[in-house]
Write a protein that holds these residues in place. Structure first.
Motif, PDB file in Angstrom:
ATOM      1  N   SER B   3       1.667  -3.961   7.198  1.00 23.09           N
ATOM      2  CA  SER B   3       2.384  -4.213   8.439  1.00 23.09           C
ATOM      3  C   SER B   3       2.657  -5.702   8.623  1.00 23.09           C
ATOM      4  CB  SER B   3       1.591  -3.666   9.619  1.00 23.09           C
ATOM      5  OG  SER B   3       0.293  -4.204   9.616  1.00 23.09           O
ATOM      6  N   GLY B   4       1.796  -6.567   8.033  1.00 25.34           N
ATOM      7  CA  GLY B   4       2.009  -8.009   8.142  1.00 25.34           C
ATOM      8  C   GLY B   4       3.337  -8.412   7.537  1.00 25.34           C
ATOM      9  N   THR B   6       5.918  -6.469   7.059  1.00 22.61           N
ATOM     10  CA  THR B   6       6.984  -5.904   7.876  1.00 22.61           C
ATOM     11  C   THR B   6       7.303  -6.821   9.052  1.00 22.61           C
ATOM     12  OG1 THR B   6       6.195  -3.704   7.285  1.00 22.61           O
ATOM     13  CG2 THR B   6       7.665  -3.857   9.173  1.00 22.61           C
ATOM     14  N   ILE B   7       6.241  -7.289   9.724  1.00 17.29           N
ATOM     15  CA  ILE B   7       6.446  -8.174  10.883  1.00 17.29           C
ATOM     16  C   ILE B   7       7.138  -9.459  10.442  1.00 17.29           C
ATOM     17  CG2 ILE B   7       5.230  -9.591  12.594  1.00 17.29           C
ATOM     18  CD1 ILE B   7       3.140  -7.265  12.672  1.00 17.29           C
ATOM     19  N   PHE B  10      10.762  -8.905  10.075  1.00 17.65           N
ATOM     20  CA  PHE B  10      11.411  -8.813  11.394  1.00 17.65           C
ATOM     21  C   PHE B  10      11.618 -10.195  11.998  1.00 17.65           C
ATOM     22  CE2 PHE B  10      10.380  -4.195  11.783  1.00 17.65           C
ATOM     23  CZ  PHE B  10      11.674  -3.807  12.076  1.00 17.65           C
ATOM     24  N   ILE B  11      10.597 -11.054  11.865  1.00 17.29           N
ATOM     25  CA  ILE B  11      10.733 -12.419  12.397  1.00 17.29           C
ATOM     26  C   ILE B  11      11.867 -13.145  11.669  1.00 17.29           C
ATOM     27  CG2 ILE B  11       9.586 -14.671  12.573  1.00 17.29           C
ATOM     28  CD1 ILE B  11       6.947 -13.121  12.981  1.00 17.29           C
ATOM     29  N   ILE B 287      10.718   1.934  11.615  1.00 18.37           N
ATOM     30  CA  ILE B 287      10.960   0.580  11.105  1.00 18.37           C
ATOM     31  C   ILE B 287      12.440   0.403  10.769  1.00 18.37           C
ATOM     32  CG2 ILE B 287      10.474  -0.977   9.174  1.00 18.37           C
ATOM     33  CD1 ILE B 287       7.645   0.341   9.130  1.00 18.37           C
TER      34      ILE B 287
END
Lengths: 339, 344
Positions: B3-4, B6-7, B10-11, B287
């Motif tokens: 998930s890190g 993925t985030i 997104f950023i 996602i």
């Protein structure tokens, strides 16, 4: 114990293509499944196995009659409630390239999650358990398109396990699988039935597997279903009927299917134990009937200098074969001469 | 994927979106210094009023439209790919855009004369957008009816192209019979443009697209369940008919609204979802959906910047830019998935 999970009364199944045309495949079915029992539905292709299973899973409406699940009519359950009670695994192979096995299994939580589909810790625990039960921990992070057929079938079963239902209905779970995988899948189902008390119904045309692993067989033949333990059905000569109009035969002694034979030759056979069994096996294939009294052709097996040899005696010759293969070659030439 | 990561993506996407949004406003045929533009955007209206008009009435709405159109078309593509379980589905390929175009054409060419200048008429704009929804909805319905009978995915795609061609043929006939002034408006529309929207039209477009996108976000769970096909979705307790109808309404609003005001913009809908799948390495729509919204906006902002690159008042039609950007992705897809035939 022995609690009835599914009760089928006067059920007719088929497809309602139009309001006018209905194609009814099976009718007047009265069947039941007990908790923790594994039932194998056997029948030839196109007899309505899938249709019956889909109807039992609530995916097709029954044409008439009713299906009771926990003594309540299936059609009276709302979608979510039914999805928490009955899980379904079809023959369909999902072709989603970038879907990971763990994501596939997570989809089974659909009837439990909120509208966002977010997984809670308890959802994750159940997904993890399901993956473990199905024995696919090692491929959990692989894409569905990278794994083998057997693994994919396991993944689909894990997804159904994550759905956490008392009843599991599987349409041809062993189709497309090789022999070891077929037995592995059935062993998994058997384990789920006996340990987790799940009620499992699966269809197959693999008779051997059903006979080995199922508690009950639903034998579908001539639009009719006969039920019983596999052994009961053998003892009652039900399986032989299944093959009446085909080129196959069912061996009641061995519990296996074999092609129907037309004997072309008779032979005596003097041998013991395993050697007798497998020699007879080969003779059977050649269409040679084994008889007790001395015939024109006789085979006797003896051990010569520590090696097994087959003596073949007919009116003209006396031949010595050093393997079943050699013996078969001799016998074939004898058969050819006769014909 | 953890998930890190993925985030982090997104950023990165959000930062890229912001950067490109500013860059899109900075670029254009008229050379305006970045400092002046930033001060104008900040609310400082002193100085040349012409520059203010260019930035606030032209470039800002154009950039906003690019964001809305990119997000909307990409999301409708993602939805179609999930519903038809087909990597090559998209509003343009399935003829949904052409259906919307037929609706819009009927209004521009047929009823245009009743509303004199449709550019300034709010009623005319609404009529245009609703007609486009109806047109895209109609094509979707036709495709659904056919897909009940035909399971083969390639056949459905070809039928989508045929429906699209039929819609275009009707539009051609309409053009033949229409007045010259209306025809000119229509030809400009049909070339596809992000810059032709008035602020009034943007006021209509914005809520429509937001509505469609929120609907799409609310439907991610259903899209996920559809990955495995209808039998499984149904066995997991999904109401297929309702879910599919809601997804189609969302798609029609998204693709229809954009087509109504910006004209046909092709290949964004097919290509972007695949880029997003590759980036995040997942099929999870929780996602994919926000990822597609961001990436779609980024791609169309980039397309808009490219379209005004030649300078000197020359602007390449946006449809050409997106086609040239999107078609290589589609070709790569076809080459990669040689086995695209039936899924059901």
């Amino acid at each position: 114990m022995f609690e009835e999970k599914i009760n089928i009364r006067d059920l007719a199944v088929g497809y309602n293509r139009d309001s006018k045309i209905t194609s009814q495949l099976l009718s007047q079915l009265n069947l039941s499944c007990k908790k923790g029992e594994i039932t194998g539905l056997i029948g030839r292709n196109g007899t309505g196995k899938s249709t019956l299973l889909k109807t039992m899973a609530g995916l097709l409406p029954p044409l008439s009659g009713e299906i009771l699940i926990n003594n309540q009519s299936l059609v009276s359950y709302d979608r979510k409630a039914l999805a928490r009670l009955v899980g379904f695994v079809s023959t369909e192979v999902p072709a989603v390239p970038s879907l990971k096995v763990i994501e596939l299994v997570s989809l089974g939580r659909y009837p439990y999650t909120d509208w966002t589909g977010r997984l809670t810790q308890s959802d994750r625990d159940i997904i993890h358990q399901s993956v473990k039960q199905a024995g696919i921990e090692n491929i959990a992070d692989k894409s569905v398109s990278e794994i083998s057929d057997g693994e994919r079938q396991r993944a689909m079963i894990a997804r159904a396990l994550a759905q956490d239902t008392d009843i599991l209905i599987l349409d041809e779970p062993t189709a497309f699988l090789d022999l070891p995988n077929r037995f592995e899948i059935l062993r998994l189902l058997n384990h789920l039935a006996s340990e987790k008390e799940k009620t499992i119904i699966f269809s197959t045309h693999d008779l051997g597997i059903a006979l080995h692993e199922a508690d009950t067989i639903w034998l579908l033949h001539n639009k009719n279903i006969v039920t019983g333990a596999p052994e009961d059905l053998i003892l009652n000569k039900e399986f032989i009927r299944l093959f009446e109009d085909s080129t196959l035969d069912f061996d009641d002694d061995k519990g296996e299917i074999r092609p129907k034979r037309f004997y072309v030759l008779k032979s005596g056979l003097k041998a013991e134990g395993q050697i007798r069994f497998w020699t007879a096996h080969a003779l059977e294939r050649l269409g040679i009937e084994i008889v007790n009294e001395d015939e024109d052709v006789n085979i006797s097996v003896e051990v010569l200098n520590g090696k097994t040899v087959w003596n073949l005696v007919d009116k003209k010759n006396r031949l010595l074969a050093h393997s079943v293969y050699e013996l078969c070659l001799f016998l074939k030439s004898i058969i050819n001469q006769k014909v | 994927m953890n998930s890190g990561k993925t985030i982090l993506i997104f950023i990165g996407l959000s930062a890229a979106l912001l950067f490109l949004f500013v860059a899109d406003i900075l670029t254009g045929p008229v050379n305006i210094s970045p400092g002046k533009i930033l001060s104008l955007l900040w609310g400082n209206h002193t100085g040349d009023p012409a520059l203010g008009t260019i930035v606030l009435d032209f470039r800002l709405p154009k950039a906003l439209t690019a964001i809305l159109a990119g997000a909307a078309l990409s999301v409708s593509g993602l939805q179609m790919q999930a519903v038809f379980r087909n990597p090559l589905a998209g509003p343009y390929v399935l003829g949904i855009s052409a259906g919307a175009g037929l609706g819009a054409a009927l209004v521009i060419l047929g009823f245009g004369s009743f509303f004199s200048l449709q550019q300034v008429s709010t009623l005319g704009s609404w009529l245009q957008i609703i007609a486009a929804w109806a047109g895209s909805g109609l094509v979707l319905m036709l495709i659904v009816i056919v897909s009940l009978k035909v399971r083969d995915i390639m056949t459905i795609l070809i039928l989508g192209i045929l429906f699209g061609s039929a819609a275009s043929a009707i539009v051609n006939i309409l053009q033949y019979f229409s007045q010259q002034t209306m025809l000119k408006a229509f030809v400009i529309w049909s070339m596809g443009s992000l810059g032709s929207l008035s602020l009034r039209q943007l006021h209509i477009l914005l809520p429509c697209i937001l509505f469609g996108l929120i609907m799409a976000l609310l439907l991610v769970k259903q899209l996920n369940a559809m990955l495995l096909g209808e039998t499984y979705a149904k066995s997991m307790g999904m109401n297929i008919r309702l879910s599919r109808t809601l997804i189609f309404i969302s798609t029609s609003i998204l693709a229809g609204s954009i087509t109504a005001f910006c004209g046909p913009i092709g290949f964004i809908g097919i290509a972007v979802p695949h880029v997003v799948r590759l980036m995040f390495n997942t099929s999870n729509h929780r996602i994919l959906m926000p990822g597609t919204i961001l990436t779609g906006a980024i791609v169309l902002l980039t397309g808009d910047i490219i379209s005004s690159l030649p300078g000197n008042d020359i602007i390449i039609p946006i449809n050409s830019v997106t086609s040239l950007l999107g078609i290589p992705v589609v070709v790569w897809l076809v080459a990669k998935n040689r086995r695209l035939s039936t899924v059901n």
